[in-house]
Design a protein around this motif. Sequence first.
Motif, mmCIF file in Angstrom:
data_model
loop_
_atom_site.group_PDB
_atom_site.id
_atom_site.type_symbol
_atom_site.label_atom_id
_atom_site.label_comp_id
_atom_site.label_asym_id
_atom_site.label_seq_id
_atom_site.Cartn_x
_atom_site.Cartn_y
_atom_site.Cartn_z
ATOM 1 N N ARG A 18 16.593 -63.539 40.569
ATOM 2 C CA ARG A 18 17.770 -63.639 41.421
ATOM 3 C C ARG A 18 19.024 -63.128 40.718
ATOM 4 O O ARG A 18 19.922 -62.634 41.348
ATOM 5 N N GLY A 19 19.080 -63.284 39.403
ATOM 6 C CA GLY A 19 20.267 -62.870 38.673
ATOM 7 C C GLY A 19 19.915 -61.959 37.512
ATOM 8 O O GLY A 19 18.771 -61.912 37.059
ATOM 9 N N LEU A 20 20.921 -61.208 37.051
ATOM 10 C CA LEU A 20 20.740 -60.344 35.888
ATOM 11 C C LEU A 20 21.781 -60.746 34.849
ATOM 12 O O LEU A 20 22.993 -60.707 35.108
ATOM 13 N N PHE A 21 21.311 -61.156 33.693
ATOM 14 C CA PHE A 21 22.164 -61.610 32.598
ATOM 15 C C PHE A 21 22.232 -60.479 31.580
ATOM 16 O O PHE A 21 21.237 -60.150 30.942
ATOM 17 N N ILE A 22 23.408 -59.866 31.435
ATOM 18 C CA ILE A 22 23.573 -58.709 30.542
ATOM 19 C C ILE A 22 24.321 -59.159 29.290
ATOM 20 O O ILE A 22 25.466 -59.615 29.355
ATOM 21 N N THR A 23 23.662 -59.017 28.158
ATOM 22 C CA THR A 23 24.265 -59.401 26.886
ATOM 23 C C THR A 23 24.273 -58.186 25.960
ATOM 24 O O THR A 23 23.389 -57.328 26.066
ATOM 25 N N PRO A 24 25.250 -58.040 25.082
ATOM 26 C CA PRO A 24 25.382 -56.774 24.344
ATOM 27 C C PRO A 24 24.262 -56.485 23.360
ATOM 28 O O PRO A 24 23.729 -55.378 23.334
ATOM 29 N N VAL A 25 23.889 -57.462 22.530
ATOM 30 C CA VAL A 25 22.911 -57.214 21.472
ATOM 31 C C VAL A 25 21.796 -58.253 21.559
ATOM 32 O O VAL A 25 22.075 -59.440 21.742
ATOM 33 N N ALA A 26 20.546 -57.814 21.433
ATOM 34 C CA ALA A 26 19.417 -58.749 21.452
ATOM 35 C C ALA A 26 19.656 -59.841 20.416
ATOM 36 O O ALA A 26 19.762 -59.547 19.224
ATOM 37 N N PRO A 27 19.756 -61.104 20.849
ATOM 38 C CA PRO A 27 20.244 -62.146 19.933
ATOM 39 C C PRO A 27 19.172 -62.815 19.082
ATOM 40 O O PRO A 27 19.510 -63.591 18.204
ATOM 41 N N TRP A 28 17.880 -62.489 19.295
ATOM 42 C CA TRP A 28 16.839 -63.295 18.680
ATOM 43 C C TRP A 28 16.723 -63.077 17.191
ATOM 44 O O TRP A 28 16.402 -63.997 16.448
ATOM 45 N N ASN A 29 16.949 -61.863 16.730
ATOM 46 C CA ASN A 29 16.854 -61.593 15.296
ATOM 47 C C ASN A 29 18.229 -61.335 14.691
ATOM 48 O O ASN A 29 18.334 -60.759 13.612
ATOM 49 N N SER A 30 19.276 -61.733 15.408
ATOM 50 C CA SER A 30 20.642 -61.553 14.924
ATOM 51 C C SER A 30 21.182 -62.894 14.442
ATOM 52 O O SER A 30 20.714 -63.956 14.858
ATOM 53 N N PHE A 31 22.190 -62.837 13.587
ATOM 54 C CA PHE A 31 22.746 -64.051 13.011
ATOM 55 C C PHE A 31 24.258 -64.074 13.229
ATOM 56 O O PHE A 31 24.881 -63.050 13.469
ATOM 57 N N GLY A 32 24.824 -65.254 13.131
ATOM 58 C CA GLY A 32 26.257 -65.408 13.330
ATOM 59 C C GLY A 32 26.552 -66.194 14.587
ATOM 60 O O GLY A 32 25.680 -66.462 15.423
ATOM 61 N N GLY A 33 27.824 -66.558 14.737
ATOM 62 C CA GLY A 33 28.224 -67.414 15.839
ATOM 63 C C GLY A 33 27.999 -66.812 17.204
ATOM 64 O O GLY A 33 27.489 -67.473 18.126
ATOM 65 N N GLN A 294 24.691 -64.356 1.391
ATOM 66 C CA GLN A 294 23.632 -64.160 2.378
ATOM 67 C C GLN A 294 22.461 -65.115 2.163
ATOM 68 O O GLN A 294 21.314 -64.698 1.970
ATOM 69 N N PRO A 295 22.722 -66.418 2.211
ATOM 70 C CA PRO A 295 21.635 -67.376 1.985
ATOM 71 C C PRO A 295 20.635 -67.374 3.136
ATOM 72 O O PRO A 295 20.980 -67.082 4.284
ATOM 73 N N SER A 296 19.382 -67.694 2.827
ATOM 74 C CA SER A 296 18.394 -67.920 3.873
ATOM 75 C C SER A 296 18.761 -69.191 4.636
ATOM 76 O O SER A 296 19.610 -69.978 4.204
ATOM 77 N N GLU A 297 18.111 -69.384 5.768
ATOM 78 C CA GLU A 297 18.380 -70.599 6.544
ATOM 79 C C GLU A 297 18.058 -71.848 5.736
ATOM 80 O O GLU A 297 18.811 -72.830 5.748
ATOM 81 N N GLU A 298 16.947 -71.804 5.019
ATOM 82 C CA GLU A 298 16.572 -72.961 4.198
ATOM 83 C C GLU A 298 17.596 -73.210 3.103
ATOM 84 O O GLU A 298 17.988 -74.356 2.853
ATOM 85 N N ARG A 299 18.040 -72.135 2.446
ATOM 86 C CA ARG A 299 19.025 -72.294 1.380
ATOM 87 C C ARG A 299 20.350 -72.810 1.931
ATOM 88 O O ARG A 299 20.996 -73.664 1.313
ATOM 89 N N MET A 300 20.761 -72.327 3.113
ATOM 90 C CA MET A 300 22.002 -72.803 3.700
ATOM 91 C C MET A 300 21.924 -74.301 4.014
ATOM 92 O O MET A 300 22.891 -75.039 3.807
ATOM 93 N N GLN A 301 20.790 -74.744 4.486
ATOM 94 C CA GLN A 301 20.637 -76.177 4.759
ATOM 95 C C GLN A 301 20.754 -76.989 3.479
ATOM 96 O O GLN A 301 21.354 -78.069 3.467
ATOM 97 N N GLN A 302 20.207 -76.466 2.389
ATOM 98 C CA GLN A 302 20.336 -77.147 1.099
ATOM 99 C C GLN A 302 21.793 -77.205 0.653
ATOM 100 O O GLN A 302 22.258 -78.231 0.138
ATOM 101 N N VAL A 303 22.499 -76.105 0.854
ATOM 102 C CA VAL A 303 23.907 -76.036 0.465
ATOM 103 C C VAL A 303 24.729 -77.060 1.242
ATOM 104 O O VAL A 303 25.568 -77.778 0.675
ATOM 105 N N ILE A 304 24.504 -77.124 2.544
ATOM 106 C CA ILE A 304 25.242 -78.074 3.383
ATOM 107 C C ILE A 304 24.904 -79.510 3.004
ATOM 108 O O ILE A 304 25.789 -80.373 2.894
ATOM 109 N N ALA A 305 23.615 -79.776 2.792
ATOM 110 C CA ALA A 305 23.185 -81.140 2.483
ATOM 111 C C ALA A 305 23.769 -81.638 1.166
ATOM 112 O O ALA A 305 24.002 -82.841 0.999
ATOM 113 N N GLY A 306 24.035 -80.732 0.221
ATOM 114 C CA GLY A 306 24.540 -81.156 -1.074
ATOM 115 C C GLY A 306 26.045 -81.284 -1.160
ATOM 116 O O GLY A 306 26.569 -81.781 -2.171
#
Length: 410
Positions: A18-33, A294-306
């Motif tokens: 029923r609808g078409l959702f147009i987004t600029p860049v494929a978000p699945w393998n992209s990072f950032g807010g 450029q930390p990995s997701e796992e490394r970023m979680q460690q950084v935040i947790a500490g």
Amino acid sequence: MADPQRLNAREAQAGFHRGLFITPVAPWNSFGGTATVSRNLTSLFIEAMPTHVCCLRANEAGIYPQMMHGATVLSGPVTKFGRQVRFFFDWSRESFAHRQFERRKVRQRLTALLAEQRPAFVVLDHIFSAWVIDLLPRDLPLVFIAHDDMVAYADSMLRLHPAFSKRVRLSGLRRQYKGLQEKVVKRSELVLTMTEEDAAIFRVSSTSQVEVAPLFFEFPQISTRPGAEFSYLLATGSFDTWEKRLGLSRFVREIFAPLQNSFGDLRLMVAGRIPHDLQRTLDLPPSVLEIVHQPSEERMQQVIAGASAAVVLDLQSSGLKIKTVELATAGLPILSWPPGLEGTGLVDEESCLLASTTEEFTHKLHQLFRDRELRQRLGDVARATMLERFSRAKARAELEKLKPLFFADR
């Protein structure tokens, strides 16, 4: 092999989408807010109503158009050099956006997709997808998701007193932002913003209905329990643009370094994208400043947790600051300039600390450093605020209320 430009044609002819959702860049393998918001919005829309997703570009090399994660992706990556060359030859008000894409291919393939899908409405996600608006039939209901008020964003950058050459460039971009944004908003039945602050601006200048977008976040299971001693102060982000570099440099030079000289056991960790030339200018010894590039997701979680506390150093206004949400969700006490709190629902002295001057920032950072109970209280309330404000169930309920507007008659 089937023609890739006729993907899902049978479903479209049957009226499945029923609808078409147009987004600029494929978000699945992209990072950032921005990618995080687009990824979650896409998921939300697909759940709430029959919607086909179209990504104008993917950052992976390949043969396009193609299907990725159930979405039609129209084109592949564009090199930085290619974008820079186009800057000198294209001064249309959409050029800041469409030079990010293989423009001719996107136009051709989107035109074919519109004919196949025959959508009942179109959602344009972000100003960087809005340059395709002239391809849309004028009687087709349109929803525009404004991740930022781009004019307010440019104005806030100009208030930072950039050098003459950058000021000229920002002024030119502001004119482009204003032209395309006004055009899209005028055509839209519904405008969705990320923050109430942006919604208030759009309501003044637009006859469209303006609402804050329903939005959710997947909350990682990160537990930060402050110890008796302050471990380190955390700053996260992509410090690879002029205004982000400025925010970090000013903080280190004017606030952190003088405070660290007074309290020798205060440490700072900066995690994210931090260019090497910026790292060299920060001029603090490794015992005081640790860079996690450029930390990995796992490394970023460690950084935040500490961490014991976090600072948000954004100086530019407009849009939801995703890193603030992420840090608050982890239960970290946060000290921020005003732009870093927009849209988050965090309140000074209740769920965070807010500073408007260098002196105030220094004083409140000193408070966080010395007061363990304050850190615990602010972090607990911040996490509870995020869990309530950005839950998936709440976002789904809010989108259900807005659904009738997606099929509005002109």
